[in-house]
Design an enzyme around this catalytic site. Structure first.
Site, PDB file in Angstrom:
ATOM      1  CG  ASP A 228      11.608  -3.777  -3.548  1.00  0.00           C
ATOM      2  OD1 ASP A 228      12.020  -3.520  -2.418  1.00  0.00           O
ATOM      3  OD2 ASP A 228      10.758  -3.067  -4.134  1.00  0.00           O
TER       4      ASP A 228
ATOM      5  CD  GLN B 176       7.244  -7.916   3.782  1.00  0.00           C
ATOM      6  OE1 GLN B 176       6.456  -8.746   3.325  1.00  0.00           O
ATOM      7  NE2 GLN B 176       7.781  -6.974   3.015  1.00  0.00           N
TER       8      GLN B 176
ATOM      9  CG  HIS C  22       5.345   4.957  -4.825  1.00  0.00           C
ATOM     10  ND1 HIS C  22       5.813   4.194  -5.880  1.00  0.00           N
ATOM     11  CD2 HIS C  22       5.797   4.346  -3.699  1.00  0.00           C
ATOM     12  CE1 HIS C  22       6.527   3.190  -5.416  1.00  0.00           C
ATOM     13  NE2 HIS C  22       6.529   3.245  -4.094  1.00  0.00           N
TER      14      HIS C  22
ATOM     15  N   GLY D 188       0.798  -1.229   0.000  1.00  0.00           N
ATOM     16  CA  GLY D 188       0.000   0.000   0.000  1.00  0.00           C
ATOM     17  C   GLY D 188       0.827   1.274   0.000  1.00  0.00           C
TER      18      GLY D 188
ATOM     19  CB  VAL E  86       8.876   4.173 -11.281  1.00  0.00           C
ATOM     20  CG1 VAL E  86       8.387   5.577 -11.588  1.00  0.00           C
ATOM     21  CG2 VAL E  86       8.231   3.160 -12.229  1.00  0.00           C
TER      22      VAL E  86
ATOM     23  CD  GLN F  61       9.701  -7.943  -2.708  1.00  0.00           C
ATOM     24  OE1 GLN F  61       9.597  -7.830  -1.497  1.00  0.00           O
ATOM     25  NE2 GLN F  61       9.084  -7.130  -3.548  1.00  0.00           N
TER      26      GLN F  61
ATOM     27  CG  HIS G 193       2.996   0.816  -5.143  1.00  0.00           C
ATOM     28  ND1 HIS G 193       3.305   1.869  -4.313  1.00  0.00           N
ATOM     29  CD2 HIS G 193       3.470  -0.296  -4.530  1.00  0.00           C
ATOM     30  CE1 HIS G 193       3.935   1.405  -3.228  1.00  0.00           C
ATOM     31  NE2 HIS G 193       4.055   0.101  -3.345  1.00  0.00           N
TER      32      HIS G 193
HETATM   33  P1  AMP Z   1       5.835  -2.482  -1.560  1.00  0.00           P
HETATM   34  O1  AMP Z   1       4.451  -1.930  -1.419  1.00  0.00           O
HETATM   35  O2  AMP Z   1       6.913  -1.498  -1.226  1.00  0.00           O
HETATM   36  O3  AMP Z   1       6.006  -3.830  -0.934  1.00  0.00           O
HETATM   37  O4  AMP Z   1       6.029  -2.726  -3.122  1.00  0.00           O
HETATM   38  C1  AMP Z   1       5.089  -3.450  -3.874  1.00  0.00           C
HETATM   39  C2  AMP Z   1       5.650  -3.683  -5.240  1.00  0.00           C
HETATM   40  O5  AMP Z   1       5.923  -2.421  -5.858  1.00  0.00           O
HETATM   41  C3  AMP Z   1       6.969  -4.458  -5.245  1.00  0.00           C
HETATM   42  O6  AMP Z   1       6.974  -5.373  -6.319  1.00  0.00           O
HETATM   43  C4  AMP Z   1       7.990  -3.370  -5.441  1.00  0.00           C
HETATM   44  O7  AMP Z   1       9.167  -3.812  -6.073  1.00  0.00           O
HETATM   45  C5  AMP Z   1       7.232  -2.419  -6.351  1.00  0.00           C
HETATM   46  N1  AMP Z   1       7.821  -1.090  -6.285  1.00  0.00           N
HETATM   47  C6  AMP Z   1       8.037  -0.333  -5.177  1.00  0.00           C
HETATM   48  N2  AMP Z   1       8.680   0.806  -5.508  1.00  0.00           N
HETATM   49  C7  AMP Z   1       8.886   0.757  -6.857  1.00  0.00           C
HETATM   50  C8  AMP Z   1       9.506   1.627  -7.798  1.00  0.00           C
HETATM   51  N3  AMP Z   1      10.054   2.775  -7.430  1.00  0.00           N
HETATM   52  N4  AMP Z   1       9.527   1.242  -9.100  1.00  0.00           N
HETATM   53  C9  AMP Z   1       8.979   0.062  -9.485  1.00  0.00           C
HETATM   54  N5  AMP Z   1       8.384  -0.795  -8.650  1.00  0.00           N
HETATM   55  C10 AMP Z   1       8.338  -0.462  -7.348  1.00  0.00           C
END
Ligand code: AMP
Length: 306
Positions: A152, A61, A34, A31, A178, A155, A37
């Protein structure tokens, strides 16, 4: 777009979609959306018929001293943003739906080797939390394409390997990192930064850009590039380097020479935020290709064009 809270409900909807011949796309998130996402959601929307976004801040985690309680949460804002990019279902389960009280988690998923370095060194147990919840999501949603960001990178490598090793019926799709207009990798944790820290935080992407330029200029020694990253980030007194590593992009093992696909990965603490960033360089006989991701404006333009 509908918001679903129950496992049985989302499972039934995904099964129904597949029975009707529709492909399912899943975007797992924690969540506080940005543009990073949203780019994953748009990628899913472009390729799949039924798009599910999961929103779950996964306690498994986070280590006890980490930022679980402070992690930004905005369900209403997230629902509006997901709806605007055409998501079909937002799966936002309460904690007890994923981890029922009185039923401690005794079954976890552990991926060896790929989790021992980089973020795994500073955050022991973190990737077990990630792979366990992602395996649960894959099991709940069923056969699908699942979209993960290259922000990530570790990940993405770990989840890809888990899906392959366990023959999970999921195609893991990596999407571009991004960046903000000044190069900072977008992250929900950027909201922890003060204005001054926000300026300092760009040192990660500046260091990566310089390192990539060195490789383009012919540098092939991994430790020289690693030291450059380390030195560059350490010039900012307000940034505390966690790691700077040069590893094989597929199996994340350290490399001596920069050849083939190599991941330059960095992590640093700025204020109370722990930030990560990376670039991938591909060195072949035809030259050096670098993937530093895309700026948010490019990401939105690409989506508008598709
Ligand atoms: P999170 O909500 O931070 O767990 O991220 C959810 C998904 O969004 C994961 O697959 C992240 O790798 C991806 N994500 C987070 N930040 C970025 C970004 N700046 N550019 C591309 N994907 C992102």
């Amino acid at each position: 777009m509908i918001v679903v809270e129950r496992v049985a409900d989302i499972r039934a909807r995904c099964e129904e979609a597949r029975r009707a011949g529709r492909s399912v796309g899943l975007v797992p998130t924690m969540g506080s959306f940005h543009a990073g996402h949203l780019s994953l959601m748009r990628a899913a929307r472009a390729a799949d018929d039924f798009v599910v976004v999961s929103l779950f801040v996964n306690p498994l985690q986070f280590a006890p001293h980490e930022d679980l309680a402070a992690y930004p949460r905005d369900l209403a804002g997230d629902a509006a943003a997901a709806e605007a990019v055409g998501v079909d279902v937002l799966f936002a389960p309460p904690l007890e739906e994923i981890y029922p009280p009185g039923k401690p988690v005794v079954t976890t998923v552990h991926v060896e080797e790929l989790t021992s370095g980089l973020c795994g060194r500073t955050r022991p147990g973190h990737f077990d939390g990630v792979t366990t919840v992602v395996a649960k999501l894959f099991s709940i949603v069923g056969p699908c394409r699942a979209y993960f960001g290259r922000k990530d990178a570790q990940q993405l490598a770990v989840v890809t390997r888990m899906a392959a090793d366990l023959d999970l019926p999921v195609e893991v799709v990596g999407c571009p990192l991004v960046r903000e207009p000044d190069g900072l990798a977008m992250s929900s944790r950027n909201s922890y930064l003060t204005t001054d820290e926000r300026a300092v935080a760009t040192v990660l992407s500046r260091a990566l850009r310089e390192a990539v330029d060195e490789v383009r200029d012919g540098e092939r020694d991994a430790s020289t590039v690693r030291n450059l990253l380390d030195r560059r980030i350490s010039t900012e007194p307000a940034a505390r380097l966690d790691y700077a590593e040069v590893v094989d992009a597929a199996d994340l093992s350290p490399v001596g020479r920069i050849e083939g696909r190599v991941l330059l990965a960095v992590a640093a603490f700025v204020g109370r935020a722990r930030l990560i960033d990376n670039a991938v360089v591909t060195v072949s006989t035809s030259g050096v290709e670098a993937d530093l991701g895309v700026l948010v404006s490019e990401s939105e333009a690409q989506c508008a064009a598709s």
